[in-house]
Write a protein that holds these residues in place. Structure first.
Motif, PDB file in Angstrom:
ATOM      1  N   SER A  29      -7.337   6.690   7.413  1.00  0.00           N
ATOM      2  CA  SER A  29      -7.539   5.786   6.278  1.00  0.00           C
ATOM      3  C   SER A  29      -7.226   4.350   6.660  1.00  0.00           C
ATOM      4  O   SER A  29      -7.948   3.430   6.276  1.00  0.00           O
ATOM      5  N   GLY A  33      -9.570   0.834   6.672  1.00  0.00           N
ATOM      6  CA  GLY A  33      -9.200  -0.319   5.863  1.00  0.00           C
ATOM      7  C   GLY A  33      -8.376  -0.017   4.620  1.00  0.00           C
ATOM      8  O   GLY A  33      -8.147  -0.895   3.802  1.00  0.00           O
ATOM      9  N   VAL A  34      -7.931   1.226   4.463  1.00  0.00           N
ATOM     10  CA  VAL A  34      -7.133   1.617   3.297  1.00  0.00           C
ATOM     11  C   VAL A  34      -5.695   1.835   3.760  1.00  0.00           C
ATOM     12  O   VAL A  34      -5.442   2.692   4.605  1.00  0.00           O
ATOM     13  N   THR A  35      -4.775   1.051   3.204  1.00  0.00           N
ATOM     14  CA  THR A  35      -3.388   1.144   3.664  1.00  0.00           C
ATOM     15  C   THR A  35      -2.486   1.959   2.754  1.00  0.00           C
ATOM     16  O   THR A  35      -1.481   2.494   3.204  1.00  0.00           O
ATOM     17  N   ASP A  36      -2.806   2.057   1.475  1.00  0.00           N
ATOM     18  CA  ASP A  36      -1.973   2.769   0.511  1.00  0.00           C
ATOM     19  C   ASP A  36      -2.769   3.917  -0.097  1.00  0.00           C
ATOM     20  O   ASP A  36      -3.827   3.697  -0.681  1.00  0.00           O
ATOM     21  N   LEU A  37      -2.231   5.123   0.030  1.00  0.00           N
ATOM     22  CA  LEU A  37      -2.939   6.307  -0.461  1.00  0.00           C
ATOM     23  C   LEU A  37      -2.089   7.083  -1.447  1.00  0.00           C
ATOM     24  O   LEU A  37      -0.901   7.294  -1.218  1.00  0.00           O
ATOM     25  N   SER A  41      -5.304  11.798  -3.332  1.00  0.00           N
ATOM     26  CA  SER A  41      -6.221  11.580  -2.201  1.00  0.00           C
ATOM     27  C   SER A  41      -5.785  12.387  -0.990  1.00  0.00           C
ATOM     28  O   SER A  41      -6.608  13.004  -0.313  1.00  0.00           O
ATOM     29  N   TYR A  92       2.529   6.489  -3.797  1.00  0.00           N
ATOM     30  CA  TYR A  92       1.551   6.049  -2.808  1.00  0.00           C
ATOM     31  C   TYR A  92       2.252   6.020  -1.457  1.00  0.00           C
ATOM     32  O   TYR A  92       3.459   5.753  -1.387  1.00  0.00           O
ATOM     33  N   ARG A  94       2.312   4.747   2.696  1.00  0.00           N
ATOM     34  CA  ARG A  94       1.871   3.710   3.627  1.00  0.00           C
ATOM     35  C   ARG A  94       2.599   3.924   4.957  1.00  0.00           C
ATOM     36  O   ARG A  94       3.801   4.193   4.981  1.00  0.00           O
TER      37      ARG A  94
END
Length: 106
Positions: A29, A33-37, A41, A92, A94
Protein backbone atom coordinates in the motif's frame (compact mmCIF):
# COMPACT_ATOMS: atom_id res chain seq x y z
CA UNK A 1 16.57 -2.48 12.93
CA UNK A 2 17.66 -5.54 10.99
CA UNK A 3 15.60 -8.18 9.26
CA UNK A 4 16.56 -10.68 11.99
CA UNK A 5 15.31 -8.28 14.65
CA UNK A 6 12.07 -7.92 12.72
CA UNK A 7 11.82 -11.71 12.43
CA UNK A 8 12.17 -12.01 16.22
CA UNK A 9 9.37 -9.46 16.63
CA UNK A 10 7.16 -11.54 14.33
CA UNK A 11 7.93 -14.62 16.42
CA UNK A 12 7.12 -12.78 19.65
CA UNK A 13 3.67 -11.84 18.36
CA UNK A 14 2.70 -15.50 18.43
CA UNK A 15 1.24 -14.97 14.96
CA UNK A 16 4.27 -14.91 12.70
CA UNK A 17 2.49 -15.46 9.39
CA UNK A 18 -0.22 -12.92 10.29
CA UNK A 19 2.46 -10.35 11.11
CA UNK A 20 4.27 -10.96 7.85
CA UNK A 21 1.06 -10.69 5.80
CA UNK A 22 0.11 -7.51 7.65
CA UNK A 23 3.48 -5.85 6.98
CA UNK A 24 3.53 -7.04 3.35
CA UNK A 25 0.13 -5.41 2.78
CA UNK A 26 1.23 -2.17 4.44
CA UNK A 27 4.38 -2.12 2.28
CA UNK A 28 2.42 -2.78 -0.94
CA UNK A 29 0.00 0.00 0.00
CA UNK A 30 2.85 2.38 0.80
CA UNK A 31 4.33 1.66 -2.63
CA UNK A 32 0.92 2.51 -4.13
CA UNK A 33 0.89 5.85 -2.28
CA UNK A 34 -1.37 4.91 0.65
CA UNK A 35 0.24 5.40 4.05
CA UNK A 36 -2.67 4.92 6.48
CA UNK A 37 -4.87 1.84 6.30
CA UNK A 38 -7.94 0.95 8.32
CA UNK A 39 -8.62 -2.46 9.82
CA UNK A 40 -11.37 -3.23 7.30
CA UNK A 41 -8.98 -2.74 4.36
CA UNK A 42 -6.37 -4.95 6.01
CA UNK A 43 -8.99 -7.62 6.68
CA UNK A 44 -10.35 -7.52 3.14
CA UNK A 45 -6.97 -7.70 1.43
CA UNK A 46 -5.13 -10.14 3.71
CA UNK A 47 -7.96 -12.42 4.78
CA UNK A 48 -6.93 -12.00 8.42
CA UNK A 49 -9.64 -11.79 11.08
CA UNK A 50 -10.11 -8.45 12.87
CA UNK A 51 -9.19 -9.97 16.22
CA UNK A 52 -5.91 -11.28 14.78
CA UNK A 53 -5.22 -7.93 13.12
CA UNK A 54 -5.76 -6.13 16.43
CA UNK A 55 -3.55 -8.54 18.36
CA UNK A 56 -0.72 -8.42 15.82
CA UNK A 57 -1.01 -4.64 15.42
CA UNK A 58 -0.70 -4.13 19.17
CA UNK A 59 2.49 -6.21 19.36
CA UNK A 60 3.97 -4.57 16.26
CA UNK A 61 3.15 -1.14 17.64
CA UNK A 62 4.84 -1.96 20.96
CA UNK A 63 7.95 -3.01 18.97
CA UNK A 64 7.93 0.26 16.96
CA UNK A 65 7.20 -1.51 13.69
CA UNK A 66 3.91 0.29 13.05
CA UNK A 67 2.03 3.26 14.45
CA UNK A 68 -1.62 2.86 15.37
CA UNK A 69 -3.65 6.01 14.82
CA UNK A 70 -7.33 6.53 15.49
CA UNK A 71 -10.10 8.35 13.69
CA UNK A 72 -12.77 9.68 16.04
CA UNK A 73 -16.00 8.70 14.28
CA UNK A 74 -18.15 10.70 16.70
CA UNK A 75 -16.91 13.98 15.22
CA UNK A 76 -17.21 15.18 11.64
CA UNK A 77 -13.96 15.95 9.81
CA UNK A 78 -11.79 14.46 12.55
CA UNK A 79 -8.16 13.73 11.83
CA UNK A 80 -6.01 10.75 12.71
CA UNK A 81 -4.59 10.90 16.21
CA UNK A 82 -2.63 8.71 18.59
CA UNK A 83 -5.39 9.33 21.15
CA UNK A 84 -8.19 6.82 21.32
CA UNK A 85 -11.81 7.80 22.02
CA UNK A 86 -13.23 4.46 23.12
CA UNK A 87 -15.75 2.78 20.87
CA UNK A 88 -15.86 5.83 18.61
CA UNK A 89 -12.30 5.24 17.48
CA UNK A 90 -11.49 3.53 14.23
CA UNK A 91 -7.90 2.22 14.06
CA UNK A 92 -5.56 3.01 11.19
CA UNK A 93 -2.12 1.54 10.71
CA UNK A 94 1.05 3.20 9.41
CA UNK A 95 4.58 1.83 8.98
CA UNK A 96 7.21 3.56 11.11
CA UNK A 97 10.16 5.34 9.48
CA UNK A 98 12.38 2.62 10.97
CA UNK A 99 10.62 -0.11 8.94
CA UNK A 100 10.38 2.02 5.82
CA UNK A 101 14.13 2.53 6.06
CA UNK A 102 14.73 -1.20 6.54
CA UNK A 103 12.78 -1.92 3.36
CA UNK A 104 14.42 1.07 1.62
CA UNK A 105 11.15 2.92 1.13
CA UNK A 106 12.32 6.36 2.30
Amino acid sequence: MTFMQLERIFLETGRKSDGRAFIAYLLDSFDAGVTDLDAESVEAETGLKKTNISAVAKKLSEANVIDILYLDTSVENSTLSALRNGRWSKPYYRLTPQILSLYRRT
